[in-house]
Motif scaffolding. Structure first.
Motif, PDB file in Angstrom:
ATOM      1  N   CYS A  10       0.734  -1.116   0.124  1.00 34.39           N
ATOM      2  CA  CYS A  10      -0.045   0.002  -0.029  1.00 34.39           C
ATOM      3  C   CYS A  10       0.754   1.242  -0.136  1.00 34.39           C
ATOM      4  O   CYS A  10       0.500   2.209  -0.798  1.00 34.39           O
ATOM      5  N   GLY A  11       1.768   1.237   0.809  1.00 33.01           N
ATOM      6  CA  GLY A  11       2.810   2.324   0.880  1.00 33.01           C
ATOM      7  C   GLY A  11       3.511   2.501  -0.542  1.00 33.01           C
ATOM      8  O   GLY A  11       3.581   3.915  -0.913  1.00 33.01           O
ATOM      9  N   VAL A  17       1.285   6.145  -7.155  1.00 29.63           N
ATOM     10  CA  VAL A  17       0.186   6.925  -7.669  1.00 29.63           C
ATOM     11  C   VAL A  17       0.541   8.312  -7.617  1.00 29.63           C
ATOM     12  O   VAL A  17       0.257   9.221  -8.471  1.00 29.63           O
ATOM     13  N   PHE A  18       1.360   8.861  -6.728  1.00 25.45           N
ATOM     14  CA  PHE A  18       1.724  10.324  -6.445  1.00 25.45           C
ATOM     15  C   PHE A  18       2.619  10.725  -7.577  1.00 25.45           C
ATOM     16  O   PHE A  18       2.403  11.842  -7.978  1.00 25.45           O
ATOM     17  N   ALA A  21       0.760  10.999 -10.927  1.00 22.67           N
ATOM     18  CA  ALA A  21       0.031  12.027 -11.069  1.00 22.67           C
ATOM     19  C   ALA A  21       0.939  13.294 -11.291  1.00 22.67           C
ATOM     20  O   ALA A  21       0.622  14.340 -11.936  1.00 22.67           O
ATOM     21  N   ALA A  22       1.979  13.682 -10.390  1.00 27.54           N
ATOM     22  CA  ALA A  22       2.925  14.655 -10.595  1.00 27.54           C
ATOM     23  C   ALA A  22       3.741  14.926 -11.973  1.00 27.54           C
ATOM     24  O   ALA A  22       3.617  15.782 -12.441  1.00 27.54           O
ATOM     25  N   TYR A  23       4.030  13.858 -12.421  1.00 26.72           N
ATOM     26  CA  TYR A  23       4.631  13.655 -13.629  1.00 26.72           C
ATOM     27  C   TYR A  23       3.805  14.178 -14.806  1.00 26.72           C
ATOM     28  O   TYR A  23       3.992  14.852 -15.636  1.00 26.72           O
ATOM     29  N   VAL A  24       2.302  13.484 -14.815  1.00 21.23           N
ATOM     30  CA  VAL A  24       1.373  13.909 -15.644  1.00 21.23           C
ATOM     31  C   VAL A  24       1.117  15.235 -15.785  1.00 21.23           C
ATOM     32  O   VAL A  24       0.978  16.025 -16.828  1.00 21.23           O
ATOM     33  N   THR A  25       0.937  15.720 -14.617  1.00 21.83           N
ATOM     34  CA  THR A  25       0.482  17.240 -14.462  1.00 21.83           C
ATOM     35  C   THR A  25       1.673  18.160 -14.808  1.00 21.83           C
ATOM     36  O   THR A  25       1.402  19.052 -15.907  1.00 21.83           O
ATOM     37  N   THR A  26       2.875  17.514 -14.371  1.00 20.50           N
ATOM     38  CA  THR A  26       3.991  18.711 -15.125  1.00 20.50           C
ATOM     39  C   THR A  26       4.070  18.593 -16.653  1.00 20.50           C
ATOM     40  O   THR A  26       4.284  19.530 -17.141  1.00 20.50           O
ATOM     41  N   ILE A  27       4.092  17.355 -16.969  1.00 18.36           N
ATOM     42  CA  ILE A  27       4.366  17.390 -18.405  1.00 18.36           C
ATOM     43  C   ILE A  27       3.007  17.831 -19.393  1.00 18.36           C
ATOM     44  O   ILE A  27       3.606  18.756 -20.166  1.00 18.36           O
ATOM     45  N   ASN A  28       2.036  17.896 -18.725  1.00 18.57           N
ATOM     46  CA  ASN A  28       0.883  18.633 -19.584  1.00 18.57           C
ATOM     47  C   ASN A  28       1.125  19.980 -19.208  1.00 18.57           C
ATOM     48  O   ASN A  28       0.827  20.814 -20.268  1.00 18.57           O
ATOM     49  N   LEU A  64      -5.694  11.864  -5.503  1.00 16.32           N
ATOM     50  CA  LEU A  64      -5.555  12.118  -3.908  1.00 16.32           C
ATOM     51  C   LEU A  64      -6.476  11.124  -3.307  1.00 16.32           C
ATOM     52  O   LEU A  64      -5.867  10.797  -2.050  1.00 16.32           O
ATOM     53  N   ILE A  65      -7.410  10.916  -3.548  1.00 16.30           N
ATOM     54  CA  ILE A  65      -8.328   9.796  -3.028  1.00 16.30           C
ATOM     55  C   ILE A  65      -7.819   8.482  -2.954  1.00 16.30           C
ATOM     56  O   ILE A  65      -7.845   7.878  -2.006  1.00 16.30           O
ATOM     57  N   LEU A  66      -7.117   8.146  -4.036  1.00 12.06           N
ATOM     58  CA  LEU A  66      -6.575   6.782  -4.043  1.00 12.06           C
ATOM     59  C   LEU A  66      -5.241   6.784  -2.769  1.00 12.06           C
ATOM     60  O   LEU A  66      -5.328   5.831  -2.176  1.00 12.06           O
ATOM     61  N   ILE A  67      -4.549   7.942  -2.999  1.00 12.95           N
ATOM     62  CA  ILE A  67      -3.620   8.055  -2.014  1.00 12.95           C
ATOM     63  C   ILE A  67      -4.058   7.972  -0.362  1.00 12.95           C
ATOM     64  O   ILE A  67      -3.383   7.239   0.352  1.00 12.95           O
ATOM     65  N   VAL A  68      -5.104   8.657  -0.115  1.00 11.84           N
ATOM     66  CA  VAL A  68      -5.798   8.546   0.975  1.00 11.84           C
ATOM     67  C   VAL A  68      -6.314   7.093   1.337  1.00 11.84           C
ATOM     68  O   VAL A  68      -6.087   6.625   2.706  1.00 11.84           O
TER      69      VAL A  68
END
Length: 79
Positions: A10-11, A17-18, A21-28, A64-68
């Protein structure tokens, strides 16, 4: 499966996941508002350009939901 393995899985899943998400956000964001003239991605094909913010907000909310959820599962099994 032992609780220690569940914690590790899980960790690691939460970290992946984090990072994804950070990679896709940055690239876009770099592609949409990249270097060059102001908003270079907008000026080349203005009729086809879309702001990526809506997609990225949705993606980050899901991440964020998945990480929580993964964090709660890992914390519940922590002993």
């Amino acid at each position: 499966m032992s609780k220690r393995v569940v914690n590790g899985v899980c960790g690691m899943a939460a970290v992946i996941v984090f990072a994804l998400a950070a990679y896709v956000t940055t690239i876009n964001l770099i592609e949409a508002y990249g270097s060059g003239p102001p908003y270079y991605g907008m000026t080349t094909n203005m009729d086809k350009w879309e702001r990526p913010v809506g997609f990225l907000v949705g993606l980050n909310v899901v991440a964020l939901i998945l990480i929580v959820v993964l964090g709660r599962v890992a914390r519940k099994n922590w002993q």
